[in-house]
Scaffold this active site. Structure first.
Site, PDB file in Angstrom:
ATOM      1  CB  SER A  43      43.683  33.180  45.931  1.00  0.00           C
ATOM      2  OG  SER A  43      44.105  34.102  44.944  1.00  0.00           O
ATOM      3  CE  LYS A  44      37.654  29.416  42.849  1.00  0.00           C
ATOM      4  NZ  LYS A  44      36.776  30.171  43.758  1.00  0.00           N
ATOM      5  NE  ARG A  45      44.695  37.413  43.777  1.00  0.00           N
ATOM      6  CZ  ARG A  45      45.994  37.527  44.008  1.00  0.00           C
ATOM      7  NH1 ARG A  45      46.801  37.969  43.078  1.00  0.00           N
ATOM      8  NH2 ARG A  45      46.510  37.188  45.187  1.00  0.00           N
ATOM      9  N   GLY A  68      45.735  30.603  39.357  1.00  0.00           N
ATOM     10  CA  GLY A  68      45.459  29.458  38.478  1.00  0.00           C
ATOM     11  C   GLY A  68      44.838  28.330  39.276  1.00  0.00           C
TER      12      GLY A  68
END
Ligand code: GLU
Length: 499
Positions: free
Chosen positions: A252-254, A256
């Site tokens: 996920s966006k976490r 990067g």
């Protein structure tokens, strides 16, 4: 086998995530490998979250990625329209049919009622699913409430006790219908639900293989129930494993960058991303080749070598592949890709002529070894664009240099001779350094290190053989920042160091 037809069916509710990019790629490779058809269908029934600009962006991302489609909303095809928002009449036709046949029924439950039911089921330790309450309403009650204008959804009656399909990735799969409540086909506001629209479209568009993420495994039984209700043959299903981050949680966006857009901005070449994503869950028949050109991928792809275990996203491997493809890339194309990056960093103006691209080829020849991504260019080209002798002399390594009589001797011999050359060619540079060697008796590192530091303002970096032409050619071009020639650099250095 009749010709395969596959589809990529994104919802335009955000940027294309790598997981979806991989789904698109696998479908495309499968179609191209077998000479089949690749369809782009836009699943925009969520009117609030779907945006035309996301649709535009996703088409641009797919094109950049090198995937072309044979049928789609922009170019049409025999089974259009290819945007679900334009297929409302088709969806109501089949909903009417299912209602008339008693295979579907109206459901008047409000979301509050459904939520309360859900909570009760959870409390009782049961897996919540719709109770089927409205199925028991009498025909009179339904027609009374309908004509009074009460909002009603349409639900499909699930009749089977279990569902089975032979998944092309997961093998024989059985799911009990105990966990499956009667699915909504059409919401009370009149919009078709995903599970409904997808089946109608896949069937009418004659899709033979549904290749998609394994987050849709739990939807497959609902879709199979609908194929049965409509008397249609279901397609084959292949559910791709999820992609995990290095910490083994869903990517996920976490973690990067995860959107295609961000990879493009980072300066990943499309062929590198393609090669990398193809290997996320698939491997060629030999099980080991890692570098596969777009042509090789198309030639070798098959559903038989897809693994069901989750794939872990490995940035280092992507960067490694990107370095490979940057080296393979024709220099002019790479220069064209590098240009906007250098412009974005304010190094080069907005309307550069072709000579600037030729020069960027030289720059890339000098610094390519040191970068994995084009976005690293502004940093890696500091040695090209920035030269400040005064500032360099403030650093400990330059203090050390100027405190060394042997280095001073070299510089005093080298600088006047090199400055007399404008422009300085690399062959002349070699002759001058040879002469300095003779004159001072210094050679190798003792000779070249001081020379490098004076010319580049740094103690390490690309070969002078590559940098010198970059400085000389660049100083002649109208760039945003005036680029200093070797003579200008040495003059500045000699003055600052009082040589
Ligand atoms: N619109 C769905 C998605 O983006 C498509 C799923 C499918 O391929 O059936 O997840």
């Amino acid at each position: 086998m009749s010709k395969v037809r596959v589809r990529f069916a994104p919802s335009p509710t955000g940027y294309v995530h790598v997981g979806n990019a991989r789904t698109a790629l696998f479908n495309w490779l499968f179609a191209r490998n077998l000479g089949g058809t690749f369809v782009l269908r836009i699943e925009d029934t969520d009117a609030e979250r779907s945006k035309p600009e996301y649709e535009r962006q996703l088409m641009e991302d797919l094109r950049w990625f090198g995937l072309d489609w044979d049928e789609g909303p922009d170019q049409g095809g025999p089974f259009g329209p290819y945007r679900q928002s334009e297929r409302a009449a088709i969806y109501s036709e089949y909903a009417e049919k299912l209602l008339a046949e008693g295979q579907a029924y109206y459901c008047f439950c409000t979301s509050e009622q459904l939520e309360a039911e859900r909570q009760e089921e959870l409390k009782a330790g049961r897996q919540p699913r719709y109770s089927g309450r409205c199925q028991k309403l009498s025909a009179e009650e339904v027609s009374r409430r309908k004509s009074a204008g009460e909002p009603a959804a349409v639900r499909l009656k699930i009749l089977e006790s279990s569902f089975f399909w032979n998944d092309r990735v997961h093998g024989p799969t059985t799911i009990s219908s105990e966990v499956i409540g009667d699915p909504i086909l059409v919401r009370s506001e009149g919009l078709p639900a995903y599970n409904y629209a997808v089946v109608i479209d896949d069937h009418l568009m004659e899709i033979t293989h549904v290749i998609r993420g394994d987050d849709h495994i739990s939807n497959t039984p609902r879709q199979l129930a609908l194929y049965r209700a409509l008397g249609w043959e279901p397609p084959e299903f292949a559910h791709l494993s999820s992609i995990l981050g290095p910490d083994r949680t869903r990517l996920s966006k976490r973690h990067g960058a995860t959107s295609m857009e961000s990879f493009r901005e980072m300066g990943i070449l499309p062929e590198a991303l393609r090669n990398y994503l193809a290997l996320l869950g698939w491997s060629p028949a030999d099980g080991k080749t890692e570098i596969l050109s777009p042509e090789e991928l198309t030639k070798q792809f098959s559903l038989d070598h897809i693994t069901k275990s989750p794939a872990v996203f490995d940035n280092d491997k992507l960067n490694w592949l990107n370095r490979h493809y940057m080296k393979e890339c024709p220099p002019r194309r790479l220069a064209e890709l590098a240009l906007p990056v250098l412009q974005g960093a304010g190094r080069i103006g907005t309307e550069p002529g072709p000579e600037v691209l030729t020069w960027i080829e030289l720059v890339l020849g000098a610094v390519l070894k040191n970068i994995s991504l084009l976005s690293e260019l502004p940093g890696a080209t500091r040695i090209v664009f920035e030269y400040d002798a005064q500032q360099a002399l403030g650093t400990p390594e330059f203090h050390e240099l100027l405190a060394d009589p042997a280095a001073i001797e070299v510089l005093k011999a080298f600088i006047p001779q090199a400055m007399a050359e404008n422009p300085l060619t690399y062959p002349r540079f070699r002759e001058i350094t040879k002469a300095v060697q003779k004159e001072t008796g210094k050679k190798g590192k003792d000779l070249f290190h001081p020379v490098r530091m004076a010319i580049t303002g740094a103690s390490s970096g690309p070969e002078l053989e590559k940098l010198i032409p970059v400085y000389e050619e660049g100083s002649k071009l109208p760039l945003v920042q005036h680029l200093k020639s070797v003579a200008e650099r040495l003059k500045e250095f000699a003055e600052a160091a009082k040589l």
